[in-house]
Design a protein around this motif. Sequence first.
Motif, PDB file in Angstrom:
ATOM      1  N   ASP A 252       0.852  -1.191   0.000  1.00 59.92           N
ATOM      2  CA  ASP A 252       0.000   0.000   0.000  1.00 59.92           C
ATOM      3  C   ASP A 252       0.891   1.245   0.000  1.00 59.92           C
ATOM      4  O   ASP A 252       1.963   1.250   0.616  1.00 59.92           O
ATOM      5  N   THR A 259      -3.699  10.966  -5.243  1.00 57.55           N
ATOM      6  CA  THR A 259      -3.063   9.826  -5.900  1.00 57.55           C
ATOM      7  C   THR A 259      -4.014   8.640  -5.995  1.00 57.55           C
ATOM      8  O   THR A 259      -4.096   7.959  -7.030  1.00 57.55           O
ATOM      9  N   TYR A 260      -4.733   8.391  -4.924  1.00 56.41           N
ATOM     10  CA  TYR A 260      -5.716   7.295  -4.899  1.00 56.41           C
ATOM     11  C   TYR A 260      -6.744   7.478  -6.014  1.00 56.41           C
ATOM     12  O   TYR A 260      -7.076   6.523  -6.740  1.00 56.41           O
ATOM     13  N   ASN A 261      -7.221   8.706  -6.190  1.00 56.82           N
ATOM     14  CA  ASN A 261      -8.169   8.993  -7.273  1.00 56.82           C
ATOM     15  C   ASN A 261      -7.597   8.541  -8.616  1.00 56.82           C
ATOM     16  O   ASN A 261      -8.285   7.909  -9.437  1.00 56.82           O
ATOM     17  N   ALA A 263      -5.318   6.326  -9.286  1.00 58.25           N
ATOM     18  CA  ALA A 263      -5.194   4.874  -9.413  1.00 58.25           C
ATOM     19  C   ALA A 263      -6.526   4.233  -9.796  1.00 58.25           C
ATOM     20  O   ALA A 263      -6.573   3.318 -10.629  1.00 58.25           O
ATOM     21  N   ASP A 323      -3.162  10.515   0.795  1.00 55.90           N
ATOM     22  CA  ASP A 323      -4.118   9.416   0.829  1.00 55.90           C
ATOM     23  C   ASP A 323      -3.351   8.122   0.603  1.00 55.90           C
ATOM     24  O   ASP A 323      -2.147   8.140   0.340  1.00 55.90           O
ATOM     25  N   VAL A 324      -4.038   6.995   0.741  1.00 57.07           N
ATOM     26  CA  VAL A 324      -3.380   5.691   0.609  1.00 57.07           C
ATOM     27  C   VAL A 324      -3.979   4.946  -0.580  1.00 57.07           C
ATOM     28  O   VAL A 324      -5.191   4.737  -0.663  1.00 57.07           O
ATOM     29  N   THR A 325      -3.119   4.569  -1.509  1.00 56.19           N
ATOM     30  CA  THR A 325      -3.519   3.774  -2.668  1.00 56.19           C
ATOM     31  C   THR A 325      -3.292   2.301  -2.352  1.00 56.19           C
ATOM     32  O   THR A 325      -2.157   1.898  -2.059  1.00 56.19           O
ATOM     33  N   PRO A 326      -4.355   1.479  -2.388  1.00 56.24           N
ATOM     34  CA  PRO A 326      -4.194   0.059  -2.075  1.00 56.24           C
ATOM     35  C   PRO A 326      -3.288  -0.643  -3.091  1.00 56.24           C
ATOM     36  O   PRO A 326      -3.265  -0.299  -4.283  1.00 56.24           O
TER      37      PRO A 326
END
Length: 358
Positions: A252, A259-261, A263, A323-326
Amino acid sequence: MSSTEEKGVEAIIWRDDHLLLLDQRALPEEEVYLSYHDSGAVASAITDMVVRGAPAIGVAAAYGVVLAARESFKVTPGTWKTTLANQIQVLADARPTAVNLFWALDKMKGVIDKLDPETPPQDALLKIAIEIHESDVAANRTMGEFGADLIAETQDAGRSVMTHCNTGALATGGFGTALGVIRTAFEKGLIDHVHADETRPWFQGARLTAWELMREGIPVSLNVEGAAAHIMKTQDVSWVVVGADRITANGDVANKIGTYNLAVLALHHGVRFMVVAPTSTIDMSLEHGDDIPIEERGREEIVNVKGHQIAPEKVEVFNPVFDVTPADLIDVIVTERGVVERPTVEKMKLLMSNDRLH
């Protein structure tokens, strides 16, 4: 003062007995270097975004320890290690999310523990700080080659890439992580164009990434984050290439908010997603992204632009910086040790062993 190269920029310079930081808050209007002679001021520079980007924060903090050690030995020569420990904690508290900060400080503390308390510590610590700085630049160049090789394998997908925030020489010891990949790919003739998100609320994409790419002659167009889906749908984007502030044991990735958006949008549009970061960004002590502390900053960053208020008085604000990108949305993580495709716990463990993956 200003000291830049024709095709690059030095954001962090050790000169004689002090640290120079390019004030990134003033870019692109001005190129101004600020001088730092004590660690408390360096900690404030990190908090106040004079220097930003996870690798650059780590490098600046290492030099901050050198300044702190010099002062501690001068003021309390017999007990300088105790005084220094307190100053290092101030540096550690400067920003909570970027793990490179703690990695660099831990490396410096490992050297401090071995030093003779009766011997001035500055020279020994300066040697390590310079090594941290130079190794970051070398790692960036290696990652640039790895990432460009991946782009070469998918040339038929498109000749442009998208990036978010700033991951170039300004955000690192030099050359850049994600932007280092983009620079290398452009030099090899693999890409023709870069789409740069403006990156609210600090506008790192608009102020810094666009500035870096333009000064190097790499074609770039600036867009608001809300245009990302439209660009992926209508333009020949082959990759989204981003950096990272912390990567957990399962792959993660914490990075600049938004960034999550990207991805999620990349998955929908069949665009590949690349994270570029040195192994000092990987925190194997954290199991997954939910364990990462996410820094939240003040409301003024959202309701004001350069001192001009753009929102109603007393409106509530939520201002997470990251934010956190899985991991399951990430195609590849590129490091100086190798490339992890479709990251998992097992693959991350292999990467962090001495064996190269790529």
